[in-house]
Every structure is written in C-alpha cells, then in structure tokens.
Design an enzyme around this catalytic site. Sequence first.
Site: not given
Ligand code: DGL
Length: 356
Positions: A39, A53, A86, A119, A192, A313
């Site tokens: 992103t 986007y 990613s 992310t 995340k 567990e």
């Molecule tokens: N498709 C997600 C990625 O490339 C977008 C999320 C981001 O980069 O914030 O990890």
Amino acid sequence: MLNRTARSWLFAIASMLAACGVSIAADKPNVVILATGGTIAGAGADVTNSATYQAAKVPVDKLIAGIPQLNAIASVRGEQVFQIASESLTNANLLTLAKRVAALVKQNDVDGVVITHGTDTLEETAYFLNLVVHTDKPIVVVGSMRPGTAMSADGMLNLYNAVSVAASKDARGKGVLVTMNDEINSGRDVSKMVNIRTEAFKSPWGPLGMVVEGKNYWFRLPAKRHTNNSEFDIEKIDTLPSVEIAYGQGNADDIAYRAFAANGAKAIIHAGTGNGSVSSAVVPTLQELRGKGVQIIRSSHVNAGGFVLRNAEQPDDKYDWVVAHDLNPQKARILALVALSKTQDSKELQRIFWEY
Ligand code: DGL
C-alpha cells in the site's frame, strides 16, 4: 566540514536531484531503500479512497522524490526489488530480499537499510530478516495503511521515520525494526492487529520506542536473539522447507493437517484456540503425523498475544510436540522455516523457540 556557501550549493543540487528521485546529502548517513510493493506504493482513484486502491503501483524513485525532506537526514538511494502486494510474497522472495539486505549491510557505504513492504505480511518478513541477517546496522521495515493518493495518507511520515531511524546510530544493534504510526517496534514482536486503521501494528509486549520529528525515544530493548547474535545466517540458507498453518476452531477436523502432510510439509503450525488448545478430534492425527516425522508446533490464534505453555493444554513431552512460546502462528511458521534449515530434532526446535 563544508563551508556555508558550499553546503547551500550542495543543498540546491540535492533538491534538484531529489525531484528526479535521487537524494544526496553531504556527510549524512547512507540509507538504501529496498522497495517491494504494498500500500505504501499504492494508488487510489480519488483522495477519498483510503481503503479502495491498487497496491504496488508507485516505483521507489517516486516514493523518494515525494519526500524531499529526506535530503536533510540521509543520503538515500532506492532499489526496486519487487513490486507486489505482500500477501503474494513467496519463500523465494524472502530469500532474495534477505540476501540483498545481507549484501548491502556488508558495504562500508551503507549505514542503514529500509524495506518498504505491504502490511499484510510485513511482520513475517521483518521477523525473517531479524533471524538471518548478520549486522548491527539498522534494518527498518515500513508500510502504510492508506495509499499516498488518499487524504491523511500515512505512508510519507512512516517512510520519513523509517529513513530517520535507519540513519540513527542509536538504532544499531536493536534487531530489525518496524516504524509505523510514530512507534518503533521489534520486527520479532510486532503484528498487524487491525486492518482498517493507521494504528494497525502492535507488539503484545509494547513498542521499543517512539520516533517523533526525526528523534528516537527508546523505552526497552529486545530480549530474544537476533541478527548478529543469531545462529542462522542467510548466506548459508538457499532453500526453505514447506511449513503450513492449520487453524483451530469449534467443530474442528483433521483434513487440513493430513493434506499438508501429504503435500510434504516438514512442520505444521497448529493455530490453536486459547493456550494452543487442540480439539480431541484432531489430537490422534497429530500424534500419527508426528510419528511419520512431521514436526507439530502448537501456537495460539488469540489476537493481542498468545502464550503457549508446554505440557499445559497438551502433554507435549509425551507427544514430542513443540510449543511456539509467544509467537503467533505466522511468526511461528517463519521461525520453523529457518530452524528446520538447521535441525530436525524436536528438542533443538524447542530450544530455538524459547531463544528466538
Ligand atoms: N495487499 C496488501 C499488502 O500488500 C495491502 C495492505 C498494505 O500494504 O497496507 O500487504
């Protein structure tokens, strides 16, 4: 040191070069930005599109040109390693990126490395680099939650902060770092936690520090082995095994575990409920697969930080299983990928999960 006239000429030239995506700065640290997509390189149709986007569109030289203020803090150059979202990164991509980082940090003209990254799997890449790149130089992984085309986009400040930290002497020796939302987190701990807010990345045990207006404020140090203190070295790793994650939930069955094993998985991460709990419908299959040589690693999919205790567990000693300690399933997979490049012994694996 340069005199005032020379410095002002140099700054004028630097500003012109910055407009072309090349940033130089006299007697400033040298920082290399390795761009992979995500992103932070995304673009939307309208300033109101903060969540709709296309990721991985803007090239690294435009990311650098978009922040001329970088000239004041570092001499920056960029390399476009990949241009992908990613979630599509592969084990081969991880190896390529880590080998490039390892080569750069060996260079005397490189003081720090920034990796711009999507992310979705940023936490996995950051942990992988933390385990296998031998250096004290700052390595900073950074992303953004909104594309640069959106109102209140976070990428510009996140990237500025990442370069600022990568250029900082006081960021040396702290392992791979992640700068998002003014926080400096450990690449090992951070994950995340939210997918729709700029305050998305959190460490269960808290950030290492903050970066505010180009200054770092540190509050704690990593406790686990990393980088120069790691027994794993990317220069000795050329392939990664198959390690898969199977999710635990109500009404669980053993289909995924059997399919992963049949497909050659060397280890299966059980993303368990609570304390890495395993359904009674699944335990016999995990025992059978362990008997066939597949490593069974119990993690927890609880959100803000699981902590799987050995023999709580499940009787891990009896079953010869491994517990992932405080690592979430995706982090446990990364450590298993690296650990299995060195050992197939479950007791050695457990030592590694305690230490890294
Ligand atoms: N498709 C997600 C990625 O490339 C977008 C999320 C981001 O980069 O914030 O990890």
